[in-house]
Every structure is written in C-alpha cells, then in structure tokens.
Scaffold this motif. Structure first.
Motif, PDB file in Angstrom:
ATOM      1  N   ASP A  84      -4.465 -30.437 -17.959  1.00  0.00           N
ATOM      2  CA  ASP A  84      -4.426 -31.891 -17.957  1.00  0.00           C
ATOM      3  C   ASP A  84      -5.550 -32.485 -17.114  1.00  0.00           C
ATOM      4  OD1 ASP A  84      -2.258 -31.946 -19.612  1.00  0.00           O
ATOM      5  OD2 ASP A  84      -0.792 -32.061 -17.984  1.00  0.00           O
ATOM      6  N   ALA A  85      -5.999 -31.726 -16.139  1.00  0.00           N
ATOM      7  CA  ALA A  85      -7.096 -32.219 -15.302  1.00  0.00           C
ATOM      8  C   ALA A  85      -8.326 -32.473 -16.166  1.00  0.00           C
ATOM      9  CB  ALA A  85      -7.407 -31.224 -14.196  1.00  0.00           C
TER      10      ALA A  85
ATOM     11  N   LEU B 201      -2.368 -36.463 -11.238  1.00  0.00           N
ATOM     12  CA  LEU B 201      -2.057 -35.864 -12.538  1.00  0.00           C
ATOM     13  C   LEU B 201      -0.628 -36.198 -12.971  1.00  0.00           C
ATOM     14  CD1 LEU B 201      -3.862 -32.427 -12.399  1.00  0.00           C
ATOM     15  CD2 LEU B 201      -4.266 -34.326 -13.982  1.00  0.00           C
TER      16      LEU B 201
ATOM     17  N   ALA C  63      -3.217 -34.913  -3.450  1.00  0.00           N
ATOM     18  CA  ALA C  63      -3.820 -36.047  -4.138  1.00  0.00           C
ATOM     19  C   ALA C  63      -4.022 -35.733  -5.621  1.00  0.00           C
ATOM     20  CB  ALA C  63      -5.149 -36.415  -3.480  1.00  0.00           C
ATOM     21  N   ARG C  64      -4.560 -34.558  -5.888  1.00  0.00           N
ATOM     22  CA  ARG C  64      -4.779 -34.171  -7.287  1.00  0.00           C
ATOM     23  C   ARG C  64      -3.463 -34.088  -8.050  1.00  0.00           C
ATOM     24  NH1 ARG C  64      -8.929 -31.173  -4.685  1.00  0.00           N
ATOM     25  NH2 ARG C  64      -7.518 -29.480  -4.125  1.00  0.00           N
TER      26      ARG C  64
ATOM     27  N   GLY D  16      -5.964 -32.622  -0.228  1.00  0.00           N
ATOM     28  CA  GLY D  16      -6.635 -32.719  -1.516  1.00  0.00           C
ATOM     29  C   GLY D  16      -5.732 -32.273  -2.658  1.00  0.00           C
TER      30      GLY D  16
ATOM     31  N   ILE E 236      -9.759 -28.004 -10.463  1.00  0.00           N
ATOM     32  CA  ILE E 236      -8.527 -27.367 -10.921  1.00  0.00           C
ATOM     33  C   ILE E 236      -8.422 -27.298 -12.437  1.00  0.00           C
ATOM     34  CG2 ILE E 236      -7.208 -27.902  -8.836  1.00  0.00           C
ATOM     35  CD1 ILE E 236      -5.898 -30.192 -10.470  1.00  0.00           C
TER      36      ILE E 236
ATOM     37  N   GLY F  59     -10.547 -34.824  -0.795  1.00  0.00           N
ATOM     38  CA  GLY F  59     -10.536 -33.766  -1.791  1.00  0.00           C
ATOM     39  C   GLY F  59     -10.919 -32.411  -1.220  1.00  0.00           C
TER      40      GLY F  59
ATOM     41  N   TYR G 214      -0.788 -39.489 -14.500  1.00  0.00           N
ATOM     42  CA  TYR G 214      -1.416 -39.372 -15.819  1.00  0.00           C
ATOM     43  C   TYR G 214      -0.408 -38.899 -16.863  1.00  0.00           C
ATOM     44  CZ  TYR G 214      -4.239 -37.370 -19.565  1.00  0.00           C
ATOM     45  OH  TYR G 214      -4.765 -37.037 -20.789  1.00  0.00           O
ATOM     46  N   ARG G 215       0.321 -37.853 -16.523  1.00  0.00           N
ATOM     47  CA  ARG G 215       1.291 -37.303 -17.473  1.00  0.00           C
ATOM     48  C   ARG G 215       2.389 -38.313 -17.792  1.00  0.00           C
ATOM     49  NH1 ARG G 215       1.186 -32.923 -13.976  1.00  0.00           N
ATOM     50  NH2 ARG G 215      -0.409 -31.438 -14.677  1.00  0.00           N
TER      51      ARG G 215
ATOM     52  N   GLU H 113      -8.361 -32.890 -19.356  1.00  0.00           N
ATOM     53  CA  GLU H 113      -8.035 -33.940 -20.323  1.00  0.00           C
ATOM     54  C   GLU H 113      -8.247 -35.330 -19.709  1.00  0.00           C
ATOM     55  OE1 GLU H 113      -4.457 -33.024 -22.737  1.00  0.00           O
ATOM     56  OE2 GLU H 113      -3.958 -35.136 -22.387  1.00  0.00           O
ATOM     57  N   LEU H 114      -7.804 -35.477 -18.494  1.00  0.00           N
ATOM     58  CA  LEU H 114      -7.958 -36.769 -17.816  1.00  0.00           C
ATOM     59  C   LEU H 114      -9.426 -37.077 -17.554  1.00  0.00           C
ATOM     60  CD1 LEU H 114      -7.070 -39.289 -16.352  1.00  0.00           C
ATOM     61  CD2 LEU H 114      -6.417 -37.891 -14.393  1.00  0.00           C
TER      62      LEU H 114
ATOM     63  N   ASP I   1      -4.863 -26.342 -14.337  1.00  0.00           N
ATOM     64  CA  ASP I   1      -4.116 -27.388 -15.035  1.00  0.00           C
ATOM     65  C   ASP I   1      -4.977 -28.036 -16.109  1.00  0.00           C
ATOM     66  OD1 ASP I   1      -2.671 -29.579 -15.843  1.00  0.00           O
ATOM     67  OD2 ASP I   1      -1.878 -29.989 -13.860  1.00  0.00           O
TER      68      ASP I   1
ATOM     69  N   ARG J 295       1.048 -40.742 -20.233  1.00  0.00           N
ATOM     70  CA  ARG J 295       0.814 -40.133 -21.539  1.00  0.00           C
ATOM     71  C   ARG J 295       2.132 -39.784 -22.243  1.00  0.00           C
ATOM     72  NH1 ARG J 295      -1.543 -34.242 -21.344  1.00  0.00           N
ATOM     73  NH2 ARG J 295       0.631 -34.023 -20.660  1.00  0.00           N
TER      74      ARG J 295
ATOM     75  N   ALA K 173      -6.117 -40.227   1.030  1.00  0.00           N
ATOM     76  CA  ALA K 173      -5.892 -38.953   0.342  1.00  0.00           C
ATOM     77  C   ALA K 173      -6.980 -38.717  -0.707  1.00  0.00           C
ATOM     78  CB  ALA K 173      -4.520 -38.944  -0.312  1.00  0.00           C
ATOM     79  N   PHE K 174      -7.380 -39.779  -1.410  1.00  0.00           N
ATOM     80  CA  PHE K 174      -8.387 -39.630  -2.458  1.00  0.00           C
ATOM     81  C   PHE K 174      -9.696 -39.086  -1.911  1.00  0.00           C
ATOM     82  CE2 PHE K 174      -6.353 -43.322  -5.008  1.00  0.00           C
ATOM     83  CZ  PHE K 174      -5.385 -42.453  -5.472  1.00  0.00           C
TER      84      PHE K 174
ATOM     85  N   ILE L  64     -11.442 -36.762  -5.606  1.00  0.00           N
ATOM     86  CA  ILE L  64     -10.327 -35.818  -5.452  1.00  0.00           C
ATOM     87  C   ILE L  64     -10.667 -34.439  -6.017  1.00  0.00           C
ATOM     88  CG2 ILE L  64      -8.577 -37.641  -5.500  1.00  0.00           C
ATOM     89  CD1 ILE L  64      -7.818 -36.850  -8.266  1.00  0.00           C
ATOM     90  N   ARG L  65     -11.854 -34.304  -6.567  1.00  0.00           N
ATOM     91  CA  ARG L  65     -12.325 -33.008  -7.077  1.00  0.00           C
ATOM     92  C   ARG L  65     -11.459 -32.489  -8.215  1.00  0.00           C
ATOM     93  NH1 ARG L  65     -15.786 -30.049  -3.862  1.00  0.00           N
ATOM     94  NH2 ARG L  65     -16.252 -30.853  -1.786  1.00  0.00           N
ATOM     95  N   LEU L  66     -11.192 -33.341  -9.142  1.00  0.00           N
ATOM     96  CA  LEU L  66     -10.385 -32.928 -10.278  1.00  0.00           C
ATOM     97  C   LEU L  66     -10.975 -31.718 -11.007  1.00  0.00           C
ATOM     98  CD1 LEU L  66      -7.707 -34.047 -10.972  1.00  0.00           C
ATOM     99  CD2 LEU L  66      -8.731 -35.464 -12.734  1.00  0.00           C
TER     100      LEU L  66
END
Lengths: 215, 215
Positions: free
Chosen positions: B187-188, A143, A138-139, A135, B181, A129, A146-147, B190-191, B185, A150, A125-126, B176-178
């Motif tokens: 948070d993307a 996230l 995966a994103r 993709g 987005i 993208g 991550y949340r 931020e990460l 988002d 955090r 999946a990674f 993953i092409r953060l």
DNA sequence: GTCTATAGTCCGATAGAC
DNA sequence: GTCTATCGGACTATAGAC
C-alpha cells in the motif's frame, strides 16, 4: 508578559490518582512537544505545564521518548477513531457520496487540528522519518488512514489524493500561524480563505478563542 | 556499520578559502538540521559532516541559530528563484496554460525536494511558527510563493490551492520515508503512485540513488 | 503519589595557540 | 584559517525521603 512565574506549580501539590495525573501530563506534553519539537521540549517544561515536578514526569513515563510516543499514539488514535466514526454514519446513496463524505471528514479534521498539540505532534512525527520508532509509527498511521479512505470510505484514488493533500496544506498553514499576521498582510487572510473556504470560520474561531484564553 | 569513525575528519585539515568552507558547512548543516531538527542537531554533528572542528562552525556563523537561518534562507531562495525562472519561460497561449505551468512547477518542486536537506529544512521551518524569527521567515516565504502563483503565474484560487496542497502532500510522504517500506507494505507504493503519478520515477530514482550513495 | 537533591551527560560558545 | 582545551549551563534520569 508580567505573568507570575510560569504555569502555576510549586505549592503543596494535591494528591490525585495516577491515572488522572497521567492524563494531565499527556495533555501538557502534547502542547509542549507540539511547540518545541521532540528534542526542543524538556521534561521540565512538561512538568511545569502540568503543575508537578520534573522527576515525577520521568517517573511516570520512564523516559522522555516513551512520553512522546504516547502523545503521538493518542493523537493518531483520535484521528483514526474520529474518521472511522464518520465513515460509519449512515448516508443516503447518491452521485456525490464521495464529495459529501470528504467534506464531513475534512470538517472533522479541521476540528481536530484546531488542537495545536495534536496538529504539531503529528507534524513532528512526519519529520521524524529517520527515527526508527517514531518514523515507523508515522508511516503506519498514514497508511492506515489511506486504507480507511480506500476500503471503508470507498474513495477513488483521485479523491484520496485530494483529501490528503488538502489536509497537509491545512496542517502547514496552521502550523506556520498564518492567522497571526492577518493584520500585517492581507494576503495571509486571502490564502487562508482560498484554502479553508467554508471552514475558515471554524479555524479562526478556534484561533481567537485560544488567543483569548492565553491573554 | 563498520565505518572508520564518523565522517572523515581529524587529520591535518586542508586550508581553504572561507567562502568555500562556508558553502561546505551550509551543505552539511542542511542535511544535519533536516534529519535531526533545529534542536536535535548539534554543531558538532554539522562540524563532523563538514570535516572540521565544532568551534570552527560556531566561529564562522556566530551561533547555531544564525547557521540554521542561513540554511533556511538558502532553501527558500532556491525554491523561489527556481519557480520564478519557470514562470518566466515563454509559453504558448491556450486553454490549459495554467495546467501546463502547474505541471512544470510541480516537477521542479519534486526535483528540489529530492534534496532531503532542503525538504526537511523547509518542514522544520513550518513547524516553528512559534519561534519569532524562524516563524516569520516561514510565513513570509509561503506568502511570497502564494503571490508568485497569483500574480506572476496568474493562477486562479482553486489552482493555487491544489498546487500548494499537492506540494504539502509530497513533502509529507517523502518526509516520512514511505518508499522505505515498499517491500513490507504494498500500500505504501500504491499511495505514492496515487500521489506522485508520473513524477514517481523521479522520486524513486532519487531515493535509490541516495541509498546507493550511503551504502 | 510526590518532592528535593544531585549524579552524569551533552552541548554551545569562548579563549588562545599555531 | 583552523585547532585544542575548556567553561558554564542545561537537561535526563536516578536515589531516596516524606
């Protein structure tokens, strides 16, 4: 070598409830997609691994893509649910709260990716993208982790980065099958030890168990 | 949308020396393999991206697998040569020698994987551990980096782990092409910021440049 | 619930001309 | 050095029987 043709199929297949068959197929698909990738895997390989016919796999999931998405969703779900459980466990307050929790989550993660199907489905999946559907999942999954770290675990940014980074290194070393060449190159074991430290036994135990199973 | 059919091919193709054509094909293949994976990519897609016919691609490299292996070898080579150069650069002795060198190597790595073809070719190799040929190259390449950090850069084990782990997290977030987005988002971003810290501008600059190029 | 048969595609590789 | 044409194989998905 010398196996009696594939993964035990053919024969008058037993009739089992659709729900149960679904699980079998998903388990088989996790392994096959993990090893060969989304494009490299064929529905026939999944079918053989599940002990049924290829059209039945397609019949049950509609398309190969839908099957893969379900495999991926399961893997992400196990990860997220598992983490959330550990975070919710009662802990004693103290200075090293973050460190302790990180260690627990790390151990759980290593346990989870011992399942090569899960590990490789995630990694597939990674690297997808560019695919709008895969993709995006995966994103979103990344996230959400991550949340969780955090907001629910209360990790500061550096702890989050360290935790995620270690996880991605675990992924990579297991994906390239570094333990496979411990005999040929002592540095392989050294690198694994330097990466996994205490968790190495867990990883190697699983690898050995898997090897025994396949023999 | 509305592009005039594919990537400018057909027409009376210019005759150019084989060596030069080889480079064009390898550059195109790096991109295509990176986006679609080894199995998902077709020799025809590579050919179109290089502006030549599909049989010519096969003719020049023998098989699709040999082409992929050459792409991978190039990526690994650029990485290893680049690192070695930086390690060989003169440095003033001091307490933070390791930290400084790690920062320089990290910056060089980010520069390198801005090239999506290189990034994804490497990651494709990582998830091909089961493939005897590709898997072996991936393991050997990773171990060579490890030895370089240990013996030539003189990194202690913890510094090695941290460096490699950060690199693998860079890989993943870019794969993953953060950055795609950031708008949807927050948070993307931020990460990404928490992961790349100072290097974020470099990454985003590259991403923006690539986007502009494709528009 | 499961299979066999097969239609329809796509793809890698080869042959051979220019 | 490069192309067009094409073979043969593999793969997803559908149709329809049991």
């Amino acid at each position: 070598m010398n196996e009696t043709s594939g993964t035990a199929a053919a024969q008058p297949t037993e009739r089992i409830p659709a729900a149960e068959r679904r699980e079998q197929i998903l388990a088989a698909a996790s392994v096959v997609f993990g090893e060969r990738g989304y494009s490299g895997a064929t529905t026939d390989q999944v079918a053989k691994a599940a002990g049924i016919s290829q059209p039945y796999v397609v019949r049950m999931f509609g398309t190969k893509e839908k099957l893969f998405l379900e495999v991926l969703a399961r893997a992400l779900d196990r990860l997220i649910v598992g983490f959330r459980q550990i975070i919710a466990e009662p802990r004693e307050p103290g200075d090293d709260e973050v460190e302790l929790l990180a260690a627990r989550l790390g151990a759980a993660y290593v346990d989870l990716i011992e399942d090569r199907g899960i590990l490789l489905s995630l990694m597939q999946a990674f690297i997808s993208g560019h695919n709008p559907v895969v993709g995006a999942k995966a994103r979103a999954g990344f996230l959400e982790i991550y949340r969780m770290l955090r907001d629910e675990a209360g990790f500061p940014p550096d702890a989050i980065r360290e935790f995620l980074a270690d996880g991605m290194l675990f992924n990579t070393l297991l994906a390239i099958r570094l333990p496979d060449i411990f005999d040929e190159d002592p540095d392989a074991e050294e690198l694994m030890r330097c990466t996994f430290r205490g968790k190495l036994d867990v990883v190697l135990g699983a690898t050995a168990a898997e090897a025994a199973e396949h023999a």
